[in-house]
Enzyme design. Structure first.
Site, PDB file in Angstrom:
ATOM      1  CE1 TYR A  15      57.598  41.746  57.462  1.00 22.63           C
ATOM      2  CE2 TYR A  15      57.012  40.624  55.350  1.00 22.63           C
ATOM      3  CZ  TYR A  15      57.780  41.006  56.008  1.00 22.63           C
ATOM      4  OH  TYR A  15      59.060  41.450  55.559  1.00 22.63           O
ATOM      5  CE1 TYR A 143      60.240  43.968  53.755  1.00 20.79           C
ATOM      6  CE2 TYR A 143      59.487  44.754  52.021  1.00 20.79           C
ATOM      7  CZ  TYR A 143      59.504  44.030  52.755  1.00 20.79           C
ATOM      8  OH  TYR A 143      58.926  42.590  52.517  1.00 20.79           O
ATOM      9  CG  ASP A 247      62.643  48.780  45.751  1.00 22.94           C
ATOM     10  OD1 ASP A 247      61.523  48.641  45.140  1.00 22.94           O
ATOM     11  OD2 ASP A 247      62.763  48.092  46.970  1.00 22.94           O
ATOM     12  CE  LYS A 276      54.445  45.728  47.362  1.00 20.88           C
ATOM     13  NZ  LYS A 276      53.941  44.846  48.323  1.00 20.88           N
TER      14      LYS A 276
END
Length: 437
Positions: A15, A143, A247, A276
């Site tokens: 990114y 996302y 999610d 995460k």
């Protein structure tokens, strides 16, 4: 050459538009909520280093657990084999997940956790002879990852325009983004639910599942919705016999104030995706948890009905050991007190910024606070890079998502440091040339 210069010669960063981005900062070590660069400067990590270090950097308990496991078993193929750390973590995770979950599928990152969920949902119906169930519903700005499946359901996030010709079709609905003192929230929610109802009347028999980030859309700009909306959404979707996928790659493991967002919203998805913070930021790891009903649909007398998905590092013993150590820390009463302190301090900080003419749409959910800047600023633009640099000069690691500023600190952060960060943010907004436009 410095490490940063050597980096520029050899590494392509995620990114990143390298033509407009300065040399990366070389970090030598981390401790707690702080990162230290090669020049001795320190940065307060207000984003938990891409949302993963929930207990802070270099936590000794997790480091020791990894070391101890490495001296015993570092890896074994996870097809036809198992080991104690994998079984133990699955058992302990199921204990804190809502009771209707029964099986854990391991992978190695958030994108693949969601990819697995999409494949589970699609094949669940196919294995039962409902081969027309090929549609998915997702939310605008959502996302879900960078694989082609997750990019398809994240098409409206704005990150993947270059690949759109390769995506499968997805039905998108609006997300009822809300904020403090939002007087239109009920109307927004009712409109979205009404539109979804009309859509399902036509296409429910072709729809496999609806996918969403509960309570907080992460990379889509830390957009937040109310628990009441999720309850009403679940009631509607259940009436049409469609699977629900959450999610919780970002919201899992305490971010919203409860272990999981589904608990805070008192909702019951069929599939939940986690990553995460799962290992406290130490190692890649991910989970897709499902109900017994879904698992049973994949049982058969030949491989044709099995879930054909796997990863070389699935169920890795080192990652499982790290996840177990992180879970011990997460369950401690001190961690809960820290989460409550973070939420209170966020509220005070947002109150402090309330009169700032550059700030709007302040929002808060658990340990996550966010607000919009009244500027036009695209993700990864020169303006965004410059704003990031302004915060860094103040000693803060903050990574804006376009015009959105968010704080998502590790649970170990000191109250005085978090309070100080809001004052520094106000100073940075005054000084930034981006915010003067």
């Amino acid at each position: 050459m410095t490490i940063s210069e050597r980096d520029r010669e050899a590494i392509w960063h995620p990114y990143t538009q390298h033509k407009i981005t300065p040399l990366p900062i070389t970090i030598q070590r981390g401790k707690g909520a702080w990162l230290y660069d090669e020049k001795g400067n320190r940065l307060l990590d207000l984003i938990s280093s891409w949302w993963v270090n929930i207990h802070g950097h270099a936590h000794p308990d997790i480091a020791k657990a990894i070391f101890d496991q490495a001296m015993t078993l570092e890896h074994v193929i996870f097809s036809s084999f198992t080991h104690e750390p994998a079984v133990q973590f699955a058992e302990q995770l199921l204990e804190i997940l809502p009771g209707h979950f029964s099986k854990i599928f391991y992978s190695d990152n958030g994108s693949t956790a969601v990819e697995v969920a999409l494949k589970m949902a699609y094949q669940y119906w196919r294995n039962q002879g409902e081969k027309k169930r090929h549609r998915f519903i997702a939310f605008t700005n959502g996302y879900h990852g960078d694989t082609f499946g997750t990019m398809s359901v994240g098409k409206k996030s704005g990150f993947f325009t270059a690949y759109e010709d390769l995506f499968f079709d997805v039905d998108f609905i609006d997300y009822p983004s809300t904020w403090i003192h939002d007087e239109m929230v009920l109307q927004k929610e009712q409109k979205i639910l009404s539109d979804l109802d009309e859509h399902l009347k036509k296409y429910a028999h072709e729809t496999a599942a609806i996918l969403l980030e509960p309570l907080i859309q992460g990379a889509g700009g830390m957009q937040m919705c109310r628990p009441e909306f999720l309850l009403n959404l679940e009631t509607l979707v259940r009436s049409y016999n469609i699977l629900i996928i959450y999610d919780e790659v970002m919201t899992g493991f305490g971010r919203t104030g409860d272990f999981f967002a589904c608990q805070k919203a008192n909702t019951t998805p069929d599939i939940i995706c986690l990553s995460k913070g799962i290992t406290g930021g130490f190692l890649p790891f991910a989970v897709t948890a499902c109900t017994e009903k879904i698992y049973q649909a994949f049982l058969g007398d030949d491989f044709g009905s099995a879930l054909a998905h796997g990863h070389s590092y699935a169920g890795n013993p080192l990652s499982c050991a790290a996840a177990l150590a992180s879970l011990v820390l997460l369950k401690k009463s001190e961690t809960k007190k820290q989460q409550q302190m973070i939420e209170r301090t966020h509220q005070s900080g947002l109150d402090y910024l309330a009169d700032n003419s550059r700030v709007e749409k302040m929002r808060l959910c658990g340990t996550v606070a966010a607000f919009d800047l009244k500027i036009l600023n695209q993700y990864g633009s020169k303006e965004s890079v410059n704003l990031r640099a302004t915060f860094q000069k103040k000693g803060l690691l903050i990574r804006p998502i376009g015009n959105v500023i968010y704080l998502l600190p590790p649970y170990c952060i000191e109250e005085t440091d978090l309070k100080m960060s809001y004052a520094m943010i106000a100073e940075a907004l005054e000084e930034s040339t981006v915010c003067q436009k």
